[in-house]
Write a protein that holds these residues in place. Sequence first.
Motif, short mmCIF file in Angstrom:
data_model
loop_
_atom_site.label_atom_id
_atom_site.label_comp_id
_atom_site.label_asym_id
_atom_site.label_seq_id
_atom_site.Cartn_x
_atom_site.Cartn_y
_atom_site.Cartn_z
N MET A 74 0.89 -1.16 -0.16
CA MET A 74 0.28 -0.24 -0.10
C MET A 74 0.85 1.33 0.09
SD MET A 74 -3.05 0.97 2.86
CE MET A 74 -3.87 2.45 2.62
N PHE A 75 2.01 1.35 0.65
CA PHE A 75 2.86 2.39 0.92
C PHE A 75 4.04 2.50 -0.23
CE2 PHE A 75 0.88 2.05 5.09
CZ PHE A 75 0.19 3.28 5.19
N PHE A 76 4.56 1.35 -0.69
CA PHE A 76 5.60 1.17 -1.39
C PHE A 76 5.17 0.56 -2.96
CE2 PHE A 76 7.01 0.97 2.91
CZ PHE A 76 7.86 2.14 3.09
N SER A 77 5.95 1.13 -4.08
CA SER A 77 5.56 0.69 -5.41
C SER A 77 7.00 0.49 -5.98
CB SER A 77 4.45 1.29 -5.85
OG SER A 77 4.94 2.32 -6.31
N PRO B 221 9.09 -0.15 -14.02
CA PRO B 221 8.92 -1.52 -13.85
C PRO B 221 7.36 -2.08 -14.08
CG PRO B 221 10.12 -0.49 -12.10
CD PRO B 221 9.67 0.78 -13.03
N TYR B 222 6.44 -1.17 -13.66
CA TYR B 222 5.11 -1.58 -13.86
C TYR B 222 4.70 -1.77 -15.34
CZ TYR B 222 -0.03 -1.42 -13.23
OH TYR B 222 -1.37 -1.62 -13.02
N ILE C 19 6.02 -4.72 -16.62
CA ILE C 19 5.33 -5.80 -16.07
C ILE C 19 3.92 -5.97 -17.08
CG2 ILE C 19 3.70 -6.89 -14.36
CD1 ILE C 19 5.86 -5.88 -12.34
N ILE C 20 3.23 -4.87 -17.36
CA ILE C 20 2.29 -4.80 -18.14
C ILE C 20 2.58 -5.46 -19.56
CG2 ILE C 20 0.59 -3.41 -19.33
CD1 ILE C 20 -0.23 -3.48 -16.53
N ASN C 21 3.65 -4.89 -20.01
CA ASN C 21 3.96 -5.61 -21.44
C ASN C 21 4.43 -6.82 -21.38
OD1 ASN C 21 4.58 -4.82 -24.12
ND2 ASN C 21 6.74 -4.75 -23.84
N MET C 22 5.00 -7.55 -20.38
CA MET C 22 5.36 -8.95 -20.20
C MET C 22 3.99 -9.90 -20.11
SD MET C 22 8.61 -8.77 -17.63
CE MET C 22 8.53 -10.63 -17.45
#
Length: 289
Positions: free
Chosen positions: A117-120, A125-126, A129-132
């Motif tokens: 909730m506090f860290f991303s 990187p997101y 991941i969406i592409n992968m």
Amino acid sequence: MIKKNKMNAFDWINYVVLGLFALITLYPFLYVLAGSFNDGMDYAGGGIWLFPRKITLANYTVVMKDAAFWKAFTNTISITIIGTVSALLVTSAVAYAMSRKELRFHGVFQWINLFAMFFSGGLIPYFLIINMLGLYDNYMVYIIPSVYSVYNMIIIQSFFKSIPEELREAAVIDGAGEIRVWFTIYMPLSKPVLATVSLWLATGFWNSYFNTMVYTRGGDLATLQYHLMKMIKQAKVDTGGMDPSLLEQTTSQTISFAAIIIAILPIVCVYPFIQKHFAKGVMIGSLKG
């Protein structure tokens, strides 16, 4: 006789401040509404502050004939409905599990949720991941990443904990499994908090444009807010095949005003039906545990 409380200076100040705040909040809507009903060329001359000076429906007619607008509108409606229902089911299911102390590794799951909730990892990187996962330029990029929210889970979980344990015990004695207990007992009894979370989810999906901008190429997957942003920034709308006399009564700005009014109408219409649950859901979901 019951004595009526007299208004003191603090009460008057409160009313004045809240009244001014309401006017500040409401005025942009009234300004856009007035511009949407005003002749475009007349509006360009200035002086439209509260009421249209030269009323016309040409701006709305142009928007109604814009195929790209209605494609984006349809996309947003389907994303909002599917996304809200999916997110509510998944989040409430997790909330039910997290409300049970007998859940194995309950503390570990709670810690993982709070950490996430506090860290991303950040946008890059997101995006990778969406592409992968094959979600880039895919309709499901609007749904799958948004089906779970830790914050909403905590709100629903707190409400679930306030439901008497005896109801669950009676259902279990009658042979009900956990899924049946969650869906037939906890969900119906949690309408206030579910209505509140549904409003948050629906508003988020309806107002979303960032996912279209970053995770799609636009086109047929464009959402309504992304389309409106393009209309406002590029000051351009598809006017092919429209009556020239109609276009003479409009400008890109007044057309965008009409599109904005049409875009906010569904939320404005839905909100009154959920409002009665809103305050109750927020208070009970946040305070009981």
